[in-house]
Design a protein around this motif. Sequence first.
Motif, PDB file in Angstrom:
ATOM      1  N   ASP A   1    -101.406 -45.710 -69.461  1.00 47.62           N
ATOM      2  CA  ASP A   1    -100.082 -45.079 -69.446  1.00 47.62           C
ATOM      3  C   ASP A   1     -99.072 -45.768 -68.549  1.00 47.62           C
ATOM      4  N   SER A   2     -99.479 -46.727 -67.757  1.00 51.62           N
ATOM      5  CA  SER A   2     -98.600 -47.325 -66.757  1.00 51.62           C
ATOM      6  C   SER A   2     -98.018 -48.648 -67.241  1.00 51.62           C
TER       7      SER A   2
ATOM      8  N   THR B   1    -101.171 -45.177 -75.828  1.00 47.87           N
ATOM      9  CA  THR B   1    -100.558 -44.614 -74.630  1.00 47.87           C
ATOM     10  C   THR B   1    -100.146 -43.171 -74.881  1.00 47.87           C
TER      11      THR B   1
ATOM     12  N   ALA C   1     -95.458 -41.762 -71.266  1.00 46.21           N
ATOM     13  CA  ALA C   1     -95.400 -43.123 -70.715  1.00 46.21           C
ATOM     14  C   ALA C   1     -93.974 -43.657 -70.831  1.00 46.21           C
TER      15      ALA C   1
ATOM     16  N   VAL D   1     -93.912 -49.178 -72.065  1.00 46.81           N
ATOM     17  CA  VAL D   1     -95.352 -48.995 -72.278  1.00 46.81           C
ATOM     18  C   VAL D   1     -95.589 -48.533 -73.709  1.00 46.81           C
ATOM     19  N   GLN D   2     -94.785 -47.601 -74.167  1.00 46.35           N
ATOM     20  CA  GLN D   2     -94.918 -47.127 -75.548  1.00 46.35           C
ATOM     21  C   GLN D   2     -94.692 -48.260 -76.544  1.00 46.35           C
TER      22      GLN D   2
END
Length: 161
Positions: free
Chosen positions: A99-100, A115, A119, A123-124
């Motif tokens: 998620d980071s 993710t 997020a 990230v997505q």
Amino acid sequence: MSIDLVAFDVDGVMTDGRFDYTANGKQMKSFGPDDADALKILKSTVPIVFVSADRRGFPITERRIAHDMGHEVTLVGSGERLDWLAARAPLDRIAYMGDSFTDIPVLEEVATGITTADALPGVQAAAQYVTRRRGGDRAVAEACFHLLVERFDQSQWEGIA
């Protein structure tokens, strides 16, 4: 290609990502519902591992993931994850959920990057699948059912998440 290994980050994926501190230090992490049961189903199909970079909270993580749920969990820094995963299976045969922003290199290199709904946008963008659920709120369960249907052709799980 098939998936030979599924790896999950812990904080922000299995948990809501918050750390509760007192004057004595880190005391708690919040783990969500349904994830443990969905992981049992996925584990019957493919090996699962967990990684965490949280040194101070690792005893809490280890208690929940290893002792309570029976999964392997390893302390692996964000910058070491690609090499650590590549030593376990070819990257193009791994599904990874993180998620980071530090997970972006892993999400971009593995066969299936997943993710959470909460997020950051970058990230997505790096993931192939974004859950509708937030970390610590059944996002892992949703990811498990997504993998079972999409990567392991187990249509009996379709529509669950």
